[in-house]
Design an enzyme around this catalytic site. Sequence first.
Site, mmCIF file in Angstrom:
data_model
loop_
_atom_site.group_PDB
_atom_site.id
_atom_site.type_symbol
_atom_site.label_atom_id
_atom_site.label_comp_id
_atom_site.label_asym_id
_atom_site.label_seq_id
_atom_site.Cartn_x
_atom_site.Cartn_y
_atom_site.Cartn_z
ATOM 1 N N ARG A 116 2.752 -2.202 -14.849
ATOM 2 C CA ARG A 116 1.337 -2.184 -14.458
ATOM 3 C C ARG A 116 0.531 -2.716 -15.632
ATOM 4 O O ARG A 116 0.569 -2.127 -16.722
ATOM 5 C CB ARG A 116 0.904 -0.771 -14.083
ATOM 6 C CG ARG A 116 -0.588 -0.646 -13.852
ATOM 7 C CD ARG A 116 -0.996 0.646 -13.197
ATOM 8 N NE ARG A 116 -0.614 0.663 -11.795
ATOM 9 C CZ ARG A 116 -1.081 1.522 -10.892
ATOM 10 N NH1 ARG A 116 -1.959 2.444 -11.256
ATOM 11 N NH2 ARG A 116 -0.690 1.476 -9.642
ATOM 12 N N HIS A 143 -1.327 -6.143 -5.941
ATOM 13 C CA HIS A 143 -0.655 -4.838 -5.886
ATOM 14 C C HIS A 143 0.385 -4.888 -4.745
ATOM 15 O O HIS A 143 0.247 -4.193 -3.732
ATOM 16 C CB HIS A 143 -1.699 -3.746 -5.640
ATOM 17 C CG HIS A 143 -1.230 -2.362 -5.972
ATOM 18 N ND1 HIS A 143 0.036 -2.086 -6.464
ATOM 19 C CD2 HIS A 143 -1.850 -1.153 -5.857
ATOM 20 C CE1 HIS A 143 0.156 -0.776 -6.652
ATOM 21 N NE2 HIS A 143 -0.972 -0.186 -6.285
ATOM 22 N N GLN A 146 2.104 -1.650 -3.191
ATOM 23 C CA GLN A 146 1.204 -0.880 -2.341
ATOM 24 C C GLN A 146 1.189 -1.459 -0.930
ATOM 25 O O GLN A 146 1.269 -0.728 0.065
ATOM 26 C CB GLN A 146 -0.226 -0.922 -2.929
ATOM 27 C CG GLN A 146 -1.258 -0.240 -2.062
ATOM 28 C CD GLN A 146 -1.031 1.264 -1.969
ATOM 29 O OE1 GLN A 146 -0.842 1.919 -2.977
ATOM 30 N NE2 GLN A 146 -1.026 1.818 -0.758
ATOM 31 N N ASP A 238 -10.888 0.353 -0.450
ATOM 32 C CA ASP A 238 -10.432 0.731 -1.791
ATOM 33 C C ASP A 238 -11.685 0.916 -2.643
ATOM 34 O O ASP A 238 -12.799 0.562 -2.228
ATOM 35 C CB ASP A 238 -9.495 -0.359 -2.353
ATOM 36 C CG ASP A 238 -8.928 -0.013 -3.721
ATOM 37 O OD1 ASP A 238 -8.922 1.180 -4.087
ATOM 38 O OD2 ASP A 238 -8.489 -0.932 -4.443
ATOM 39 N N CYS A 279 -5.474 2.940 -0.349
ATOM 40 C CA CYS A 279 -4.326 2.994 -1.272
ATOM 41 C C CYS A 279 -4.363 4.254 -2.135
ATOM 42 O O CYS A 279 -3.329 4.689 -2.623
ATOM 43 C CB CYS A 279 -4.320 1.752 -2.153
ATOM 44 S SG CYS A 279 -5.840 1.551 -3.100
ATOM 45 N N ARG A 307 4.937 5.222 -0.266
ATOM 46 C CA ARG A 307 5.160 4.543 -1.549
ATOM 47 C C ARG A 307 6.561 4.876 -2.079
ATOM 48 O O ARG A 307 7.226 4.033 -2.668
ATOM 49 C CB ARG A 307 4.101 4.962 -2.594
ATOM 50 C CG ARG A 307 2.678 4.492 -2.322
ATOM 51 C CD ARG A 307 2.552 2.965 -2.326
ATOM 52 N NE ARG A 307 3.105 2.342 -3.524
ATOM 53 C CZ ARG A 307 2.455 2.186 -4.682
ATOM 54 N NH1 ARG A 307 1.209 2.585 -4.795
ATOM 55 N NH2 ARG A 307 3.019 1.596 -5.725
#
Length: 322
Positions: A116, A143, A146, A238, A279, A307
């Site tokens: 990340r 991402h 996700q 988001d 998310c 996830r």
Amino acid sequence: MFQDALRGKIDTVKKRDLLTLQDFSANEIREILEATKRFKEKKPSVEEKNALSGRSVVLLFQKSSTRTRVSFEVAVSQLGGHPIYLGWSESQLGRGETIADTAHVLSRYVDAVVARVYRQADLVEMARYAGIPIINALSDLYHPCQIIADLYTMWEKFGFLEGLKVAYIGDGNNVCNSLLIGCSKMGIDISVACPRGYEPASEALNSAKRNSEENGSKVKILRDPFEAVRDADVVYTDTFVSMGDEAEREERLAVFLPKYQVNAELLKAASEKALFMHCLPAHRNEEVTDEVIDGPHSVVWDEAENRLHTAKAILAKIFIDW
Ligand code: CP
Ligand code: NVA
């Protein structure tokens, strides 16, 4: 040539990176979703179940994380592997060791890096010099892990993907960019409603448009959230203030609120059975109201759970198939 070898350009090594969903074909994504189903139903093949046996994976994080870090850590250990969490600033990267040098060294110890980072360019650099797979655990631009979980969640809830309509409301950020790519790859129509100046990245939009031309799905960028959610099967949002955008918080909230908040009134304008997705982490009563995220349309906890199952499927696919 020798200089190149010394610098360790490992472009002959066969490995599979996941830097953006655009790297994967629709068929490969479908295979990951099928594997996810097997993991979730606790019926993986013996090979899948032991995909990381005897292997180690570094989880390298430059930003905060709850879901991605924990789900990958659990996934690696449940697949028989050894996860090693490495905070960027606690490693020598934080003191200036280069990404290329770090990639060389980690490639000698472990079998993959889940990273990340602030800059997608750093991931590309890492992948270039690493002889092992690099998996994007979120960057400024994308991402992908996700969105694989989100696609799985949609498939699980509706039983199909092609022909669904997704509305993304809010900031054209990393999640939005990957959602555009993921939906357009799988034949899902996607409408993004965002303020001027907060559109998705042109790289992502161009990829999405190319994908949609191949399978006849639709990609739209709109200003009006009500227009975007019309007939939508999924309403997705988001945060308005992503990690790294904190200095712009007040300015952003003034641009996004109240128009781009997903509240009961907006959700009502979608399809009657529309799902609400996010998310997470949510900034309650900013991009989404409590009423919506805690309401009957919300599937955010299943989405978060997925996830874990998708992390296993991604790792298993990378180590078994490629
Ligand atoms: N959705 C997501 O990536 O959450 P984390 O930031 O907690 O990992
Ligand atoms: N867009 C958010 C996603 C967090 C999972 C961020 O980058 O902070």
